[in-house]
Motif scaffolding. Structure first.
Motif, PDB file in Angstrom:
ATOM      1  N   PRO A 205       0.961  -0.840   0.261  1.00 54.59           N
ATOM      2  CA  PRO A 205      -0.382  -0.197   0.082  1.00 54.59           C
ATOM      3  C   PRO A 205       1.084   1.392   0.152  1.00 54.59           C
ATOM      4  CG  PRO A 205       0.093  -0.909   2.097  1.00 54.59           C
ATOM      5  CD  PRO A 205       0.792  -1.616   1.399  1.00 54.59           C
ATOM      6  N   ILE A 206       1.866   1.196  -1.038  1.00 53.15           N
ATOM      7  CA  ILE A 206       2.354   3.145  -1.223  1.00 53.15           C
ATOM      8  C   ILE A 206       2.397   3.766  -2.002  1.00 53.15           C
ATOM      9  CG2 ILE A 206       4.034   1.358   0.207  1.00 53.15           C
ATOM     10  CD1 ILE A 206       5.446   1.063  -3.129  1.00 53.15           C
ATOM     11  N   SER A 207       2.309   4.779  -2.567  1.00 49.01           N
ATOM     12  CA  SER A 207       2.236   5.875  -3.376  1.00 49.01           C
ATOM     13  C   SER A 207       2.537   4.684  -5.145  1.00 49.01           C
ATOM     14  CB  SER A 207       2.980   7.339  -3.057  1.00 49.01           C
ATOM     15  OG  SER A 207       2.644   7.729  -1.984  1.00 49.01           O
ATOM     16  N   GLY A 208       2.035   5.821  -6.147  1.00 46.96           N
ATOM     17  CA  GLY A 208       2.632   5.207  -7.170  1.00 46.96           C
ATOM     18  C   GLY A 208       1.649   3.978  -7.414  1.00 46.96           C
ATOM     19  N   THR A 209       0.673   3.472  -7.581  1.00 45.21           N
ATOM     20  CA  THR A 209       0.169   2.321  -7.208  1.00 45.21           C
ATOM     21  C   THR A 209       0.692   1.285  -8.348  1.00 45.21           C
ATOM     22  OG1 THR A 209      -1.291   4.234  -8.277  1.00 45.21           O
ATOM     23  CG2 THR A 209      -1.417   3.174  -6.551  1.00 45.21           C
ATOM     24  N   PHE A 210      -0.617   1.378  -9.362  1.00 44.84           N
ATOM     25  CA  PHE A 210       0.025  -0.393 -10.269  1.00 44.84           C
ATOM     26  C   PHE A 210       0.840   0.589 -10.972  1.00 44.84           C
ATOM     27  CE2 PHE A 210      -3.163   2.336 -12.632  1.00 44.84           C
ATOM     28  CZ  PHE A 210      -2.976   2.224 -13.976  1.00 44.84           C
ATOM     29  N   PRO A 211       1.208   2.033 -11.705  1.00 41.45           N
ATOM     30  CA  PRO A 211       2.436   2.130 -12.494  1.00 41.45           C
ATOM     31  C   PRO A 211       3.489   1.214 -11.763  1.00 41.45           C
ATOM     32  CG  PRO A 211       1.175   3.976 -12.731  1.00 41.45           C
ATOM     33  CD  PRO A 211       0.359   2.876 -11.489  1.00 41.45           C
TER      34      PRO A 211
ATOM     35  N   ALA B  90      -5.051   4.078  -1.742  1.00 44.38           N
ATOM     36  CA  ALA B  90      -4.794   3.207  -0.456  1.00 44.38           C
ATOM     37  C   ALA B  90      -3.570   4.078   0.333  1.00 44.38           C
ATOM     38  CB  ALA B  90      -4.042   1.330  -1.095  1.00 44.38           C
ATOM     39  N   SER B  91      -2.824   4.665   0.003  1.00 45.47           N
ATOM     40  CA  SER B  91      -1.129   4.768   0.318  1.00 45.47           C
ATOM     41  C   SER B  91      -1.741   6.638   0.929  1.00 45.47           C
ATOM     42  CB  SER B  91      -0.307   5.734  -1.111  1.00 45.47           C
ATOM     43  OG  SER B  91      -0.733   6.826  -1.736  1.00 45.47           O
ATOM     44  N   GLU B  92      -3.157   6.415   1.372  1.00 40.62           N
ATOM     45  CA  GLU B  92      -3.895   8.188   2.299  1.00 40.62           C
ATOM     46  C   GLU B  92      -4.553   6.724   3.002  1.00 40.62           C
ATOM     47  OE1 GLU B  92      -3.533  11.619   0.290  1.00 40.62           O
ATOM     48  OE2 GLU B  92      -3.197  10.364  -1.760  1.00 40.62           O
ATOM     49  N   THR B  93      -4.998   6.357   2.872  1.00 37.37           N
ATOM     50  CA  THR B  93      -6.397   5.679   3.582  1.00 37.37           C
ATOM     51  C   THR B  93      -5.538   4.935   4.852  1.00 37.37           C
ATOM     52  OG1 THR B  93      -6.875   4.903   1.403  1.00 37.37           O
ATOM     53  CG2 THR B  93      -7.965   4.199   3.274  1.00 37.37           C
TER      54      THR B  93
ATOM     55  N   SER C  40      -5.616  11.351 -11.154  1.00 34.19           N
ATOM     56  CA  SER C  40      -4.212  11.877 -11.806  1.00 34.19           C
ATOM     57  C   SER C  40      -3.631  12.521 -11.689  1.00 34.19           C
ATOM     58  CB  SER C  40      -4.663  12.725 -13.342  1.00 34.19           C
ATOM     59  OG  SER C  40      -5.542  14.149 -12.509  1.00 34.19           O
ATOM     60  N   SER C  41      -3.637  13.399 -10.868  1.00 33.44           N
ATOM     61  CA  SER C  41      -2.707  14.046  -9.788  1.00 33.44           C
ATOM     62  C   SER C  41      -1.732  13.380  -8.762  1.00 33.44           C
ATOM     63  CB  SER C  41      -3.115  14.970  -7.998  1.00 33.44           C
ATOM     64  OG  SER C  41      -4.337  14.535  -7.421  1.00 33.44           O
ATOM     65  N   ARG C  42      -2.191  11.416  -8.508  1.00 34.03           N
ATOM     66  CA  ARG C  42      -1.629  11.078  -7.555  1.00 34.03           C
ATOM     67  C   ARG C  42      -0.697  10.009  -7.984  1.00 34.03           C
ATOM     68  NH1 ARG C  42      -4.499  14.573  -4.678  1.00 34.03           N
ATOM     69  NH2 ARG C  42      -4.181  14.051  -2.438  1.00 34.03           N
ATOM     70  N   ILE C  43      -1.504   9.829  -9.283  1.00 27.18           N
ATOM     71  CA  ILE C  43      -0.754   9.182 -10.638  1.00 27.18           C
ATOM     72  C   ILE C  43       0.875  10.009 -10.934  1.00 27.18           C
ATOM     73  CG2 ILE C  43      -1.021   8.759 -12.549  1.00 27.18           C
ATOM     74  CD1 ILE C  43      -1.471   6.215 -10.765  1.00 27.18           C
ATOM     75  N   LEU C  44       0.057  11.069 -10.526  1.00 21.66           N
ATOM     76  CA  LEU C  44       1.603  12.370 -11.058  1.00 21.66           C
ATOM     77  C   LEU C  44       2.491  12.565 -10.311  1.00 21.66           C
ATOM     78  CD1 LEU C  44       2.003  13.998 -13.253  1.00 21.66           C
ATOM     79  CD2 LEU C  44       1.392  16.102 -12.642  1.00 21.66           C
ATOM     80  N   TYR C  45       2.057  12.652  -8.993  1.00 26.57           N
ATOM     81  CA  TYR C  45       2.946  12.365  -8.076  1.00 26.57           C
ATOM     82  C   TYR C  45       4.078  11.332  -7.587  1.00 26.57           C
ATOM     83  CZ  TYR C  45       4.192  12.395  -3.233  1.00 26.57           C
ATOM     84  OH  TYR C  45       4.233  12.288  -1.464  1.00 26.57           O
TER      85      TYR C  45
ATOM     86  N   ARG D  16       9.072   8.822  -8.381  1.00 30.14           N
ATOM     87  CA  ARG D  16      10.419   7.669  -8.966  1.00 30.14           C
ATOM     88  C   ARG D  16      11.049   8.569 -10.640  1.00 30.14           C
ATOM     89  NH1 ARG D  16       5.205   5.133  -9.543  1.00 30.14           N
ATOM     90  NH2 ARG D  16       5.643   5.100 -12.066  1.00 30.14           N
ATOM     91  N   GLY D  17      11.008  10.130  -9.953  1.00 32.13           N
ATOM     92  CA  GLY D  17      11.700  10.534 -11.003  1.00 32.13           C
ATOM     93  C   GLY D  17      11.370  10.138 -12.394  1.00 32.13           C
ATOM     94  N   GLN D  18      10.381   9.583 -12.972  1.00 32.54           N
ATOM     95  CA  GLN D  18       9.795   9.897 -14.099  1.00 32.54           C
ATOM     96  C   GLN D  18       8.857  11.178 -14.424  1.00 32.54           C
ATOM     97  OE1 GLN D  18       7.861   5.776 -13.966  1.00 32.54           O
ATOM     98  NE2 GLN D  18       9.870   5.128 -14.216  1.00 32.54           N
TER      99      GLN D  18
END
Length: 554
Positions: free
Chosen positions: A111-117, A272-275, A362-367, A372-374
């Motif tokens: 349960p971490i930021s970035g999720t499925f990407p 999940a990363s904010e739950t 969209s904002s959480r995926i961008l974050y 991850r440096g991408q």
């Protein structure tokens, strides 16, 4: 998980403190570079767990139910008939559920930021994580604008004047961007309210529809399954002369429409990363999604297929207001005049809710891409309260696309963007299932037991195979109509251009960064992943009957 020292000058984790962590992972077969990188990304994560159980459960039940269910369902009925529409929604629902099960199983493991990407980067190939991350980012950013535009069109049901610019401004600045900029708790509260309204609306419509079907309307006409017999259970897409082929194409058309209605269902895992207690709450939430598919989508499609004939002229309208909804058409036939206003208002909140959710995604995926440096590093900054403000602001810019209606050319461009985002959504589902297969292989190869995970589905990995196969099919049929009648290059390009864009991003990043597909023993299953004692709060027993009922519902 080991403590990591911070570099006093840069404010970032000191890489020299990652040594013990690297040694632990080398003993499991992971590469030092891979494991230390994932651990460093976790230390950079500034999000905070502010979403409570009731927030995440309501998001799971109705978080991204938007205008697609209320409007696209009517179009699906006119093209495929009641049986064809029911089959289309059942098929796509099974694929959406399979994708969500795969995604949630990986999420409860990590349960971490970035999720499925991030999962694609960690367990398949960093290039795949890059490609699907940017793909999913602009998909949700565009869908934010789509829902805002739908909300403004819904306003024209009451206001025929051209006050669109004012409505767009209110929708974008006040009701969408502001809720996300106030912080994740405000987002959660807003979604709790919006979802409650949507659930009440759908339940009321289902009960009212059943009463009317059984003869409880003002005309006391008992409809039953009359429209399944005449004009029939199947309709046609009106593309070819052969009736059997045309009916098949009608079902294909309904599948494309149904897929658009289901997109965004994965929001519950992205949050999940904010739950709070993500492993426990995500597990509860994913079980409720199956009920959502059955009650909201399947019963809804079955009900309006009983109430409205597929050749009803009102289904062919393109007003975008409640007048186009099959439920309202059914009520209008019985002489109920006040219900369209109530339904239009409730659907309006659904549009705001879905737009709010898509901006959050969209904002959480961008974050996640940034840490991850991408993506540019400034997008990885968070406020003290854990809000990725820069990522939210950049994502909000795309909502301005909803203003594209001043000319026919702009309207055409907007329709292109919608088609592109639909294909991008299918590619995201495909990646979720594909990544799960690689994750499952790593679990087996590294002698881990999938049952140690908080959530695991006994039908895996077959659900992932099912999801992969059908999402490939959905991608291929998305623009099938361009091959019937006069071929339009613009239609073909917008339906399929996202496929080469996706592979171009994948190949470009792979060549530039010289990435590789991780072998089974190299797939990091522990680096930077918090233990259960770090994420899960003790569950407080219910004090009385009302609390027990509340927990069953939420």
């Amino acid at each position: 998980m080991s403590d990591t020292k911070m570099d006093p000058e840069s404010g970032e984790p000191d890489r020299s403190s990652l040594g013990a962590h690297d040694e632990a992972n080398r003993s499991l077969g992971y590469s030092s570079q891979h494991s230390s990188q994932t651990h460093l990304q976790h230390q950079m994560d500034g999000l905070q767990r502010c979403l409570q159980q009731r927030h995440i459960q309501m998001i799971a039940i109705a978080g991204t139910v938007g205008t697609g269910l209320f409007f696209a369902s009517g179009r699906a009925l006119s093209l495929a008939g009641p049986l064809g529409a029911l089959f289309a929604y059942a098929l796509v629902g099974s694929v959406a559920y399979a994708s969500l099960c795969s995604f949630c199983e990986m999420t409860t493991w990590a349960p971490i930021s970035g999720t499925f990407p991030h999962f694609a980067e960690r367990w398949v190939d960093p290039a795949l994580g890059f490609a699907v991350g940017w793909n999913y980012f602009y998909t949700n950013a565009i869908l934010t604008a789509v829902e805002i535009k739908a909300a403004v069109i819904l306003m024209t049901y009451w206001d025929k004047n051209t006050h669109h610019a004012v409505y767009y401004t209110i929708a974008i600045v006040v009701l969408i961007c502001s809720l996300n900029l106030f912080g994740v708790r405000w987002f959660g509260e807003a979604e709790f309210v919006f979802s409650t309204i949507k659930i009440m609306l759908i339940i009321v419509l289902l009960i009212a529809g059943l009463i009317i079907d059984l003869g409880g309307g003002s005309d006391h006409d008992r409809i039953g399954f009359r429209y399944w017999k005449h004009p029939g259970a199947l309709a046609g897409a009106r593309l070819v002369a052969n009736i059997h082929l045309d009916r098949f194409l009608g079902i294909i058309s309904a599948i494309v429409l149904a897929a658009f209605s289901y997109q965004g269902m994965e929001l519950v895992a992205i949050a999940a990363s904010e739950t709070e207690s993500p492993r426990r709450n995500i597990t509860k939430a994913v079980h409720r999604v199956l009920y959502r598919i059955i009650i909201f989508y399947m019963l809804g499609v079955l009900m309006f297929g009983m109430l409205v004939a597929h050749d009803d002229p009102a289904l062919l309208q393109s007003s975008g207001t409640a007048a186009q909804s099959p439920f309202v058409i059914a009520m209008s036939h019985t002489g109920v005049k006040v219900l369209p206003h109530v339904v239009n208002g409730a659907i309006l909140t659904s549009a705001f809710s879905a737009g709010n959710s898509f901006l959050f995604c969209s904002s959480r995926i961008l974050y996640g891409l940034a840490i991850r440096g991408q993506a540019p590093h400034f997008l990885a900054r968070c406020t003290k309260s854990g809000l990725p403000r820069n990522a939210v602001l950049i994502s909000s810019i795309f909502s301005l696309l909803s203003f594209m209606e001043s000319s026919s050319g702009a309207e055409t461009v907007f329709e292109w963007l919608v088609n592109i985002s639909t294909t991008a959504g299918f590619l995201s589902w495909l990646t979720m299932n594909f990544t799960y297969i690689y994750f499952y292989q790593a679990i087996q190869a590294q002698d881990r037991d999938v049952r140690e995970n908080a959530y695991n589905n006994k039908f895996q990995p077959y659900l992932a195979y099912w999801g992969c196969a059908w999402t490939v099919f959905f991608i291929l049929i998305n623009g099938f109509k361009v091959f019937f009648g006069k071929f339009k290059a613009s239609g073909f390009i917008t339906a399929y251009i996202n496929i080469p864009i996706f592979f171009f991003m994948y190949a470009g990043y792979k060549c530039f960064k010289d990435t590789k597909v991780w072998k089974e023993m190299e797939r990091d299953l522990v680096g930077g992943i918090p233990d259960r004692d770090e994420t899960e709060l003790p569950e407080v027993p219910a004090k009385n009957t009302w609390e027990r009922i509340f927990r069953v519902i939420f």
